[in-house]
Design an enzyme around this catalytic site. Structure first.
Site, PDB file in Angstrom:
ATOM      1  N   GLU A   1      -5.258   8.995   9.972  1.00 33.15           N
ATOM      2  CA  GLU A   1      -3.861   8.847  10.384  1.00 33.15           C
ATOM      3  C   GLU A   1      -3.550   9.679  11.634  1.00 33.15           C
ATOM      4  O   GLU A   1      -2.621   9.370  12.367  1.00 33.15           O
ATOM      5  CB  GLU A   1      -2.933   9.201   9.224  1.00 33.15           C
TER       6      GLU A   1
ATOM      7  N   ASP B   1       0.853  -1.187   0.000  1.00 30.10           N
ATOM      8  CA  ASP B   1       0.000   0.000   0.000  1.00 30.10           C
ATOM      9  C   ASP B   1       0.889   1.237   0.000  1.00 30.10           C
ATOM     10  O   ASP B   1       2.083   1.149   0.302  1.00 30.10           O
ATOM     11  CB  ASP B   1      -0.894  -0.013   1.251  1.00 30.10           C
ATOM     12  N   SER B   2       0.286   2.372  -0.285  1.00 32.68           N
ATOM     13  CA  SER B   2       1.038   3.626  -0.254  1.00 32.68           C
ATOM     14  C   SER B   2       1.427   4.007   1.174  1.00 32.68           C
ATOM     15  O   SER B   2       2.241   4.891   1.377  1.00 32.68           O
ATOM     16  CB  SER B   2       0.204   4.753  -0.871  1.00 32.68           C
TER      17      SER B   2
ATOM     18  N   CYS C   1      -4.085  -0.957  -2.299  1.00 33.62           N
ATOM     19  CA  CYS C   1      -4.154   0.494  -2.454  1.00 33.62           C
ATOM     20  C   CYS C   1      -5.046   0.749  -3.659  1.00 33.62           C
ATOM     21  O   CYS C   1      -4.792   0.190  -4.738  1.00 33.62           O
ATOM     22  CB  CYS C   1      -2.752   1.041  -2.692  1.00 33.62           C
TER      23      CYS C   1
ATOM     24  N   CYS D   1     -11.270   3.470  -0.478  1.00 34.11           N
ATOM     25  CA  CYS D   1      -9.919   3.788  -0.014  1.00 34.11           C
ATOM     26  C   CYS D   1      -9.695   2.917   1.212  1.00 34.11           C
ATOM     27  O   CYS D   1     -10.613   2.774   2.034  1.00 34.11           O
ATOM     28  CB  CYS D   1      -9.804   5.270   0.343  1.00 34.11           C
TER      29      CYS D   1
ATOM     30  N   HIS E   1      -8.267   3.265   3.924  1.00 36.88           N
ATOM     31  CA  HIS E   1      -8.429   3.886   5.251  1.00 36.88           C
ATOM     32  C   HIS E   1      -9.899   3.917   5.687  1.00 36.88           C
ATOM     33  O   HIS E   1     -10.197   3.969   6.874  1.00 36.88           O
ATOM     34  CB  HIS E   1      -7.943   5.350   5.237  1.00 36.88           C
TER      35      HIS E   1
END
Length: 273
Positions: free
Chosen positions: A155, A13-14, A76, A187, A189
């Site tokens: 985050e 993932d990024s 991702c 996404c 997240h």
């Protein structure tokens, strides 16, 4: 090509969002080992060009191949949208992204054929969910909404916070007005904001978590290719974590969401690959 069925699965993932995919693999494929790479030095991918995302993805895939993985999950959405088709033919091991599995479920679940997709600017702008969904059912109307503030809020750890709820209400209003009955959390997240999104969208809207659907897709793929591990995971460290920067911060976040205690995260120079 002889692939070792007891080799680990590579997940990349990024940054840290792909840990939601790793979490679902741990839960649903408990006998599989994982090598995870988070590109924390070069995050976010959502605002990068297609060419850059493909170059980054190739470097990470080379690293994972050196770790002798038997399959790769591109955890991702942006890399799945931009790089998956470009790299698929270059590999002799299976590779899957996080977009197809979610799109399939959304197409099956929608009743009024109005499907929402929330994601980064790059993912929503790529139109890839729309093309998958239209392929599955040409009658589906897709309403995309970029939600760029969700990632930094997650985050920052502001998962249950009035600020996050206010931002979510603003972003999601458009989808409510358009009367979507199915919403893809596009996404990695976003599953961490699931309860907030559920509260705002209401019980009548089906939320599709591509992280979960991708884990099930991986399980099917490994079974079909006779690559499912036939060993019980007894190693001390069945899950290995690598990052391109900020190893401690990554480890702290990983330990806040994974059903496994991450004791070590190793920083590597991804540019060498």
């Amino acid at each position: 090509m002889n692939i070792d069925r007891n080799a680990p699965v590579g997940v990349f993932d990024s940054g840290i969002g792909g840990l939601t995919v790793a979490r679902e693999i741990m839960r649903n494929l408990p006998s599989e080992k994982i090598v995870y790479f988070g590109d924390t030095a070069r995050v976010p991918y959502g605002s990068k060009s297609r060419e850059t995302v493909i170059r980054y993805s190739r470097q990470i895939i080379h690293f994972l191949q050196e770790q002798k993985v038997k399959a790769i999950v591109v955890a991702c959405n942006t890399a799945s949208a931009f790089a998956l088709d470009a790299v698929r033919d270059e590999l002799d091991i299976p590779i899957i992204g996080v977009i197809e599995a979610g799109a399939k479920i959304a197409a099956q679940e929608t009743k009024n054929k109005r499907v929402g997709i929330i994601g980064t600017v790059g993912t929503v702008g790529s139109g890839i969910h729309e093309s998958y969904l239209k392929e599955l059912d040409p009658e589906i109307t897709v309403i995309g909404k970029a939600c760029p503030l969700f990632v930094p809020l997650v985050e920052e750890g502001w998962i249950h916070d009035p600020v996050t709820e206010e931002v979510a209400r603003r972003y999601l209003k458009e989808l409510q007005d358009q009367e979507v009955d199915t919403l893809i959390l596009g996404c990695t997240h976003y599953p961490l904001l699931r309860s907030t999104i559920r509260e705002i969208m209401g019980e009548g809207v089906r939320l599709v978590n591509p992280a979960y659907e991708t884990a099930l897709e991986l399980r099917r793929l490994l079974a079909d290719m006779d690559l499912a591990s036939d060993e019980t995971v007894e190693e001390e460290f069945p899950y290995r974590f690598y990052v391109s920067d900020l190893a401690e911060k990554f480890k702290d976040f990983a330990n806040s969401i994974l059903p496994y205690n991450v004791e070590k995260t190793q920083k590597i120079d991804i540019e060498k690959y």
